[in-house]
Design a protein around this motif. Structure first.
Motif, PDB file in Angstrom:
ATOM      1  N   GLY A   4       3.300  -2.125  -7.177  1.00 14.98           N
ATOM      2  CA  GLY A   4       2.507  -0.879  -6.118  1.00 14.98           C
ATOM      3  C   GLY A   4       4.306  -0.336  -5.905  1.00 14.98           C
ATOM      4  N   PRO A   5       4.011   0.925  -4.954  1.00 18.16           N
ATOM      5  CA  PRO A   5       4.656   1.421  -4.927  1.00 18.16           C
ATOM      6  C   PRO A   5       5.323   1.005  -2.713  1.00 18.16           C
ATOM      7  N   GLU A   6       6.548   1.393  -2.774  1.00 22.80           N
ATOM      8  CA  GLU A   6       7.123   1.193  -1.491  1.00 22.80           C
ATOM      9  C   GLU A   6       5.976   0.877  -0.503  1.00 22.80           C
ATOM     10  N   GLY A   7       5.522   1.320   0.117  1.00 21.20           N
ATOM     11  CA  GLY A   7       4.756   1.380   0.541  1.00 21.20           C
ATOM     12  C   GLY A   7       3.649   0.483   1.009  1.00 21.20           C
ATOM     13  N   ARG A  22       8.685 -14.109   0.436  1.00 22.53           N
ATOM     14  CA  ARG A  22       9.595 -12.699   0.464  1.00 22.53           C
ATOM     15  C   ARG A  22       9.249 -11.282   0.076  1.00 22.53           C
ATOM     16  N   ALA A  63       1.218  -7.144  -8.668  1.00 19.02           N
ATOM     17  CA  ALA A  63       1.553  -7.873  -8.071  1.00 19.02           C
ATOM     18  C   ALA A  63       1.340  -7.665  -6.592  1.00 19.02           C
ATOM     19  N   ASP A  64       0.611  -8.445  -5.717  1.00 15.67           N
ATOM     20  CA  ASP A  64       0.101  -7.970  -4.814  1.00 15.67           C
ATOM     21  C   ASP A  64       0.830  -9.261  -3.199  1.00 15.67           C
ATOM     22  N   GLU A  65       1.678  -7.914  -2.838  1.00 18.62           N
ATOM     23  CA  GLU A  65       2.413  -8.531  -2.030  1.00 18.62           C
ATOM     24  C   GLU A  65       1.503  -9.496  -0.885  1.00 18.62           C
ATOM     25  N   LEU A 116       9.494  -8.628  -1.804  1.00 20.03           N
ATOM     26  CA  LEU A 116      10.248  -7.712  -2.953  1.00 20.03           C
ATOM     27  C   LEU A 116      10.140  -5.577  -2.940  1.00 20.03           C
ATOM     28  N   LEU A 168       4.868 -13.048  -5.459  1.00 20.57           N
ATOM     29  CA  LEU A 168       6.473 -12.855  -5.995  1.00 20.57           C
ATOM     30  C   LEU A 168       6.807 -13.844  -5.462  1.00 20.57           C
ATOM     31  N   GLY A 169       6.132 -14.841  -4.469  1.00 19.46           N
ATOM     32  CA  GLY A 169       6.602 -15.517  -3.579  1.00 19.46           C
ATOM     33  C   GLY A 169       6.770 -15.015  -2.129  1.00 19.46           C
TER      34      GLY A 169
HETATM   35  N1  SAM Z   1       3.725  -3.002   1.780  1.00 19.94           N
HETATM   36  C1  SAM Z   1       4.804  -3.662   1.300  1.00 19.94           C
HETATM   37  C2  SAM Z   1       6.246  -2.900   2.356  1.00 19.94           C
HETATM   38  O1  SAM Z   1       5.500  -1.580   2.374  1.00 19.94           O
HETATM   39  O2  SAM Z   1       7.186  -3.343   2.642  1.00 19.94           O
HETATM   40  C3  SAM Z   1       5.824  -4.422   0.603  1.00 19.94           C
HETATM   41  C4  SAM Z   1       5.202  -3.290  -0.795  1.00 19.94           C
HETATM   42  S1  SAM Z   1       6.097  -3.471  -2.130  1.00 19.94           S
HETATM   43  C5  SAM Z   1       7.840  -2.719  -1.401  1.00 19.94           C
HETATM   44  C6  SAM Z   1       6.136  -3.037  -3.228  1.00 19.94           C
HETATM   45  C7  SAM Z   1       5.625  -3.376  -4.244  1.00 19.94           C
HETATM   46  O3  SAM Z   1       5.974  -4.618  -5.106  1.00 19.94           O
HETATM   47  C8  SAM Z   1       4.166  -4.533  -3.737  1.00 19.94           C
HETATM   48  O4  SAM Z   1       3.390  -3.247  -4.488  1.00 19.94           O
HETATM   49  C9  SAM Z   1       3.687  -5.284  -5.090  1.00 19.94           C
HETATM   50  O5  SAM Z   1       2.923  -4.577  -5.754  1.00 19.94           O
HETATM   51  C10 SAM Z   1       5.198  -5.605  -5.430  1.00 19.94           C
HETATM   52  N2  SAM Z   1       6.019  -6.894  -3.805  1.00 19.94           N
HETATM   53  C11 SAM Z   1       7.084  -7.064  -3.221  1.00 19.94           C
HETATM   54  N3  SAM Z   1       6.437  -7.887  -2.816  1.00 19.94           N
HETATM   55  C12 SAM Z   1       5.704  -8.530  -3.335  1.00 19.94           C
HETATM   56  C13 SAM Z   1       5.301 -10.012  -3.373  1.00 19.94           C
HETATM   57  N4  SAM Z   1       6.012 -11.181  -2.479  1.00 19.94           N
HETATM   58  N5  SAM Z   1       4.366 -10.487  -4.394  1.00 19.94           N
HETATM   59  C14 SAM Z   1       3.358 -10.160  -4.887  1.00 19.94           C
HETATM   60  N6  SAM Z   1       4.069  -8.882  -5.009  1.00 19.94           N
HETATM   61  C15 SAM Z   1       4.790  -8.156  -4.633  1.00 19.94           C
END
Ligand code: SAM
Length: 246
Positions: A196-199, A223, A170-172, A225, A220-221
């Motif tokens: 991944g983690p919160e960060g 936004r 899941a790659d934001e 998450l 995953l879109g």
């Molecule tokens: N780096 C950002 C941050 O610190 O706010 C996002 C981290 S997110 C809170 C945690 C994990 O959720 C990400 O590493 C990813 O694996 C997954 N994730 C969150 N939003 C995503 C998205 N729109 N698409 C794919 N993966 C997502």
């Protein structure tokens, strides 16, 4: 799917389950049945152990210290445990409990805590994770409790990853495109999902993962998450497109 005996309490036990069997529960499960649920002699419960399917049982003794049961009938044949692997960066306590429960409810077979560079939690109480997984399995009527693996670093995970299994990440930072086609192309392949983690994943981690032949990134879109939301969203998308949702 017909939900037979849906109103009966379900308990996971280690013991073998077979016709005519009798069982004495341990203190914790006896207290839960006799004191919390106030079950008494003649009441029915469902037991499962991950090997022998689900069995309707009847209480023959209801002491709070050691409830005794007769096995009456098998109400569900054992199904193979799920092959879906789920890796996640551990979160702080109650959200960690949530992620474990949701992974079980979403049909995961292996739950793997993965320590990444930005993981907030490094020491995990493994027995707590297992207890959460069992409780979720009892509630969501699965017949096997997922394996909860000991935590592993992302580096070690990737170095030892089985080449035949696809690792969906899941790659934001991925382009916000629907993952439907990407996932549909993976039908009948052994797969895992990594969140991944919160960060988020560090840039070094992302570059390393995206260069690996078995890694498939998905968005995953549009936004961002939270990690526990991404767990449910990612597993739901996978199960809906190539998983066990009939
Ligand atoms: N780096 C950002 C941050 O610190 O706010 C996002 C981290 S997110 C809170 C945690 C994990 O959720 C990400 O590493 C990813 O694996 C997954 N994730 C969150 N939003 C995503 C998205 N729109 N698409 C794919 N993966 C997502």
């Amino acid at each position: 799917m017909p939900r037979t005996h849906a109103t009966l309490p379900r308990l996971y036990v280690d013991a073998d389950l077979a016709a005519g069997g009798q069982l004495t529960l341990g203190k914790e499960q006896s207290l839960y049945l006799a004191a919390v649920l106030r079950k008494s002699v003649g009441d029915a419960v469902v037991l499962f152990n991950g090997r022998d399917g689900a069995w309707r049982c009847v209480l023959t003794a209801d002491s709070k210290k050691s409830v005794q049961l007769d096995l009456v009938e098998q109400i569900a044949r054992q199904t193979p445990a799920s092959d879906l692997w789920y890796g996640f960066a551990p979160l702080k306590s109650e959200r960690l409990d949530y992620v474990i429960q949701k992974a079980v409810e979403m049909g995961v077979g292996t739950i793997q805590p993965v320590i990444t560079q930005r993981t907030q939690v490094s020491r995990l109480k493994h027995e707590r994770l297992v207890a959460n997984a069992i409780e979720a399995a009892e509630q969501c009527e699965v017949l096997s409790v997922p394996v909860v693996a000991a935590e592993i670093t992302l580096e070690k995970l990737l170095d030892g990853w089985p080449a035949e299994r696809v690792l969906i990440v899941a790659d934001e930072a991925a382009a916000s495109a629907s993952p439907v086609e990407t996932l549909a192309a993976l039908k009948r392949r052994p797969i895992g999902l990594l969140v991944g983690p919160e960060g988020g994943f560090s840039e070094i981690e992302r570059v390393k993962m995206l260069a690996l032949p078995f890694v498939v990134p998905i968005s995953l879109g549009p936004r961002i998450l939270r990690a526990d939301t991404a767990a449910v969203a990612g597993l739901a998308v996978i199960q809906a497109i190539i998983g066990d949702w009939r």
